[in-house]
Scaffold this active site. Sequence first.
Site, PDB file in Angstrom:
ATOM      1  N   LYS A 183       0.824  -1.204   0.000  1.00 44.20           N
ATOM      2  CA  LYS A 183       0.000   0.000   0.000  1.00 44.20           C
ATOM      3  C   LYS A 183       0.867   1.265   0.000  1.00 44.20           C
ATOM      4  O   LYS A 183       2.080   1.195   0.190  1.00 44.20           O
ATOM      5  CB  LYS A 183      -0.961  -0.040   1.198  1.00 44.20           C
ATOM      6  CG  LYS A 183      -1.891  -1.276   1.189  1.00 44.20           C
ATOM      7  CD  LYS A 183      -2.918  -1.214   0.086  1.00 44.20           C
ATOM      8  CE  LYS A 183      -3.666  -2.484  -0.281  1.00 44.20           C
ATOM      9  NZ  LYS A 183      -4.083  -3.453   0.668  1.00 44.20           N
TER      10      LYS A 183
HETATM   11  C1  LIG Z   1      -5.218  -4.519   1.009  1.00 44.95           C
HETATM   12  C2  LIG Z   1      -6.684  -4.365   1.088  1.00 44.95           C
HETATM   13  C3  LIG Z   1      -7.425  -4.748   2.209  1.00 44.95           C
HETATM   14  C4  LIG Z   1      -6.825  -5.521   3.342  1.00 44.95           C
HETATM   15  O1  LIG Z   1      -5.738  -4.895   3.901  1.00 44.95           O
HETATM   16  P1  LIG Z   1      -4.786  -5.693   4.894  1.00 44.95           P
HETATM   17  O2  LIG Z   1      -4.068  -4.614   5.633  1.00 44.95           O
HETATM   18  O3  LIG Z   1      -3.873  -6.524   4.043  1.00 44.95           O
HETATM   19  O4  LIG Z   1      -5.633  -6.541   5.773  1.00 44.95           O
HETATM   20  C5  LIG Z   1      -8.772  -4.475   2.245  1.00 44.95           C
HETATM   21  N1  LIG Z   1      -9.389  -3.878   1.212  1.00 44.95           N
HETATM   22  C6  LIG Z   1      -8.728  -3.522   0.103  1.00 44.95           C
HETATM   23  C7  LIG Z   1      -9.468  -2.826  -0.990  1.00 44.95           C
HETATM   24  C8  LIG Z   1      -7.364  -3.766  -0.004  1.00 44.95           C
HETATM   25  O5  LIG Z   1      -6.714  -3.433  -1.131  1.00 44.95           O
END
Ligand SMILES: *Cc1c(COP(=O)(O)O)cnc(C)c1O
Length: 374
Positions: A183
């Site tokens: 992210k």
């Molecule tokens: C990455 C992601 C998540 C989950 O995030 P984590 O921190 O890996 O649990 C949820 N929703 C979306 C749209 C994502 O891209």
Amino acid sequence: MSDFLPFTRPHIDEPTIANVATVLRSGWITSGPKVLELEAALSDFFGGRRVRVLSHATAALEIALRVCGIGPGDEVIVPALSFVATANVVARVGARPVFVDVGLDTRNIDVSQVEASLTSRTRAIMPVHFAGLPAELDAILELARRRGLRVIEDAAHAMGASSAGRRIGSFGDIACFSFHANKNMTTIEGGAIVGGSESETAAVERLRFHGLRKLSADEFEVVEPSGKANMPDVNACIGLGQLPHLAELNSKRRRLADRYFEQWNAGGALRLPARGDDGHCWHLFAPLLPVDSGVNRAAFIKAMEARGIGVGVHYPAMHLFQAYRAMGYREGQFPNAERIGRETVTLPLFPAMSLSDVDRVVEATVPSLQEAKR
Ligand SMILES: *Cc1c(COP(=O)(O)O)cnc(C)c1O
């Protein structure tokens, strides 16, 4: 042969690595002072709102649903296109995810279709700011107000994004962010819940740690049984190193995305995503392949890989997964999400890339599309 270019790569600077070593030597490595420091820094970032960090965004979303009292018999509106965690968390609290189609180019929930999907059981709307392009929050918040619904934003892609000059997370009801390694801001794994009332924040604190509430120096109560989703200080320390650079890293992403648009504005074989404005934080650059004119996506990915370029797929339409077909969903219900699911490819976009890396990707697509047609 140049180096392999992945579709994304985390950016951790040397001072952050040194600070992690300090935390490791400090004698306190799980949730402690660094978590409190990160929560305070994030609260500042989001205009003074309440912030609690967690082990990941999936836990943040699930706990946000729980603190809103959402459970069996309830329905939650989610876009048909997202990472499957968005729908899974709804199912995990015992509620039903009610899918709504997305815009073909924005990839965001089509607000004009939300109202028709509301029933007497609907409790919340969960918009996703897909790829970092803000969803139409004002319209969603207004609809929610009118119908007495909660709005829990899946803001996993939207760290640093803004809508009409207002930062995502700084307004609205509850927003959940992800700090996963891929992210825009990372703590390796991590997430945050932003917003909610004082009592809801107290509930977040309990639910992220076994349901415990401390009563005194030597006593605690278990209000409701819960799991464990706290963030360690080692991770919080990485977040503290990332946050001050987020704006700069996001503007690098924007420059790279602009380069893709410049290169393809003259016309290319790919259908480009909605460009948005400066509020777009470009978590992903994901155009659509001309699958209908015979391009095979798996072959395209292989052809790009052979040229040293990593290509991702974000994401298949959620309602077509076996788990959701079992709830009665089927092909043909959400044509845009299904088409995106079939045609989308994520091309490299991360802050350490140069403009010439973008040019290299653009050049590689032409022969790769040719090869993928055979
Ligand atoms: C990455 C992601 C998540 C989950 O995030 P984590 O921190 O890996 O649990 C949820 N929703 C979306 C749209 C994502 O891209």
